[in-house]
Scaffold this motif. Structure first.
Motif, short mmCIF file in Angstrom:
data_model
loop_
_atom_site.label_atom_id
_atom_site.label_comp_id
_atom_site.label_asym_id
_atom_site.label_seq_id
_atom_site.Cartn_x
_atom_site.Cartn_y
_atom_site.Cartn_z
N PRO A 70 0.80 -1.23 0.00
CA PRO A 70 0.00 0.00 0.00
C PRO A 70 0.84 1.29 0.00
O PRO A 70 0.45 2.28 -0.61
CB PRO A 70 -0.83 -0.11 1.28
CG PRO A 70 -0.95 -1.58 1.52
CD PRO A 70 0.36 -2.15 1.06
N GLU A 71 2.00 1.26 0.64
CA GLU A 71 2.85 2.45 0.68
C GLU A 71 3.35 2.79 -0.72
O GLU A 71 3.38 3.96 -1.12
CB GLU A 71 4.04 2.26 1.63
CG GLU A 71 3.66 2.18 3.10
CD GLU A 71 3.12 0.81 3.52
OE1 GLU A 71 3.41 -0.22 2.85
OE2 GLU A 71 2.37 0.77 4.51
N LEU A 72 3.74 1.77 -1.48
CA LEU A 72 4.22 2.01 -2.84
C LEU A 72 3.07 2.47 -3.74
O LEU A 72 3.25 3.34 -4.59
CB LEU A 72 4.88 0.75 -3.41
CG LEU A 72 5.58 0.93 -4.76
CD1 LEU A 72 6.73 1.94 -4.65
CD2 LEU A 72 6.10 -0.39 -5.26
N ALA A 73 1.89 1.92 -3.53
CA ALA A 73 0.71 2.34 -4.31
C ALA A 73 0.42 3.82 -4.06
O ALA A 73 0.15 4.58 -5.00
CB ALA A 73 -0.49 1.48 -3.96
N GLU A 74 0.49 4.23 -2.80
CA GLU A 74 0.26 5.65 -2.48
C GLU A 74 1.37 6.54 -3.04
O GLU A 74 1.11 7.64 -3.51
CB GLU A 74 0.13 5.84 -0.97
CG GLU A 74 -1.16 5.28 -0.38
CD GLU A 74 -2.43 5.94 -0.91
OE1 GLU A 74 -2.39 7.08 -1.44
OE2 GLU A 74 -3.49 5.31 -0.78
N ALA A 75 2.61 6.04 -3.03
CA ALA A 75 3.73 6.80 -3.61
C ALA A 75 3.53 6.98 -5.11
O ALA A 75 3.82 8.05 -5.66
CB ALA A 75 5.05 6.09 -3.32
N ALA A 76 3.00 5.96 -5.78
CA ALA A 76 2.72 6.05 -7.21
C ALA A 76 1.63 7.10 -7.48
O ALA A 76 1.74 7.89 -8.42
CB ALA A 76 2.29 4.70 -7.77
N MET A 77 0.61 7.12 -6.63
CA MET A 77 -0.45 8.12 -6.79
C MET A 77 0.10 9.54 -6.59
O MET A 77 -0.25 10.46 -7.31
CB MET A 77 -1.58 7.84 -5.80
CG MET A 77 -2.29 6.52 -6.03
SD MET A 77 -3.12 6.42 -7.62
CE MET A 77 -4.51 7.48 -7.32
N LYS A 78 1.00 9.67 -5.63
CA LYS A 78 1.61 10.99 -5.38
C LYS A 78 2.49 11.40 -6.56
O LYS A 78 2.47 12.55 -6.98
CB LYS A 78 2.44 10.93 -4.09
CG LYS A 78 3.01 12.25 -3.70
CD LYS A 78 3.73 12.17 -2.36
CE LYS A 78 4.29 13.55 -2.01
NZ LYS A 78 5.01 13.52 -0.75
N LEU A 79 3.23 10.45 -7.12
CA LEU A 79 4.09 10.73 -8.27
C LEU A 79 3.27 11.23 -9.46
O LEU A 79 3.68 12.17 -10.15
CB LEU A 79 4.85 9.45 -8.66
CG LEU A 79 5.73 9.55 -9.91
CD1 LEU A 79 6.94 10.43 -9.63
CD2 LEU A 79 6.17 8.17 -10.35
N ILE A 80 2.11 10.64 -9.68
CA ILE A 80 1.26 11.04 -10.80
C ILE A 80 0.84 12.50 -10.68
O ILE A 80 0.72 13.21 -11.68
CB ILE A 80 0.03 10.11 -10.89
CG1 ILE A 80 0.47 8.74 -11.39
CG2 ILE A 80 -1.06 10.70 -11.79
CD1 ILE A 80 -0.58 7.67 -11.30
#
Length: 169
Positions: A70-80
């Motif tokens: 989940p942390e990586l998924a949230e980091a990907a959303m932030k990157l977008i």
């Protein structure tokens, strides 16, 4: 669901197969191929209604992996929602780079493509191939983030659109 002898995944697991995105392992079977017995992960892709078979001993070398955390998924959303990288250079080379990132199976690399091409779908100057790469990257990110966060793809798409809109404003 019981883990099969030495296999890294179980029946029912959601996994990422780089060339196709998120898949569900439906079975682990042994079949005879070219005179040799081979153990296979039998996986389904719901949107395409497609079945993939990957030899269990080649899954890792093919890039098959567990879902991100989940942390990586949230980091990907932030990157977008971050700032796009400048679009310099010849499109054909950038397109090859984008496609390589998408097909790597790496969530963060696919998120970079979504971030960098986000104007491509609304921009009348965006090419057809740019829009196609954007949609492919968006689908891969949406599928995996939705699976990781146990939410619907429409919820994730909405979050992505909101992040992109707030960056554009």
């Amino acid at each position: 669901m019981k883990k099969d002898s030495g296999d890294p995944f179980r029946i029912g697991d959601l996994v990422v197969y780089p060339a196709h995105g998120v898949c569900r392992i439906e079975a682990i079977e042994e079949r005879e191929l070219c005179g040799a017995k081979v153990r296979l992960f039998v996986m389904s892709l719901n949107p395409e209604r497609m079945t993939l078979m990957v030899p269990t001993d080649r899954a890792a070398s093919a890039g098959m992996r567990a879902l991100s955390d989940p942390e990586l998924a949230e980091a990907a959303m932030k990157l977008i929602g971050g700032r796009s990288r400048s679009k310099r250079g010849i499109w054909s080379r950038r397109a090859q780079e984008y496609e390589k990132k998408i097909r790597s199976g790496d969530l963060m690399q696919a998120a970079e493509v979504v971030r960098d091409l986000r104007g491509g779908t609304d921009d009348p100057g965006g090419s057809y191939s740019e829009r196609q790469l954007y949609e492919l990257a968006l689908a891969r990110v949406t599928q995996e983030v939705a699976a990781v966060l146990r939410t619907g793809e429409s919820v994730v798409r909405s979050r992505i659109e909101t992040a992109q809109a707030s960056r554009a404003a």
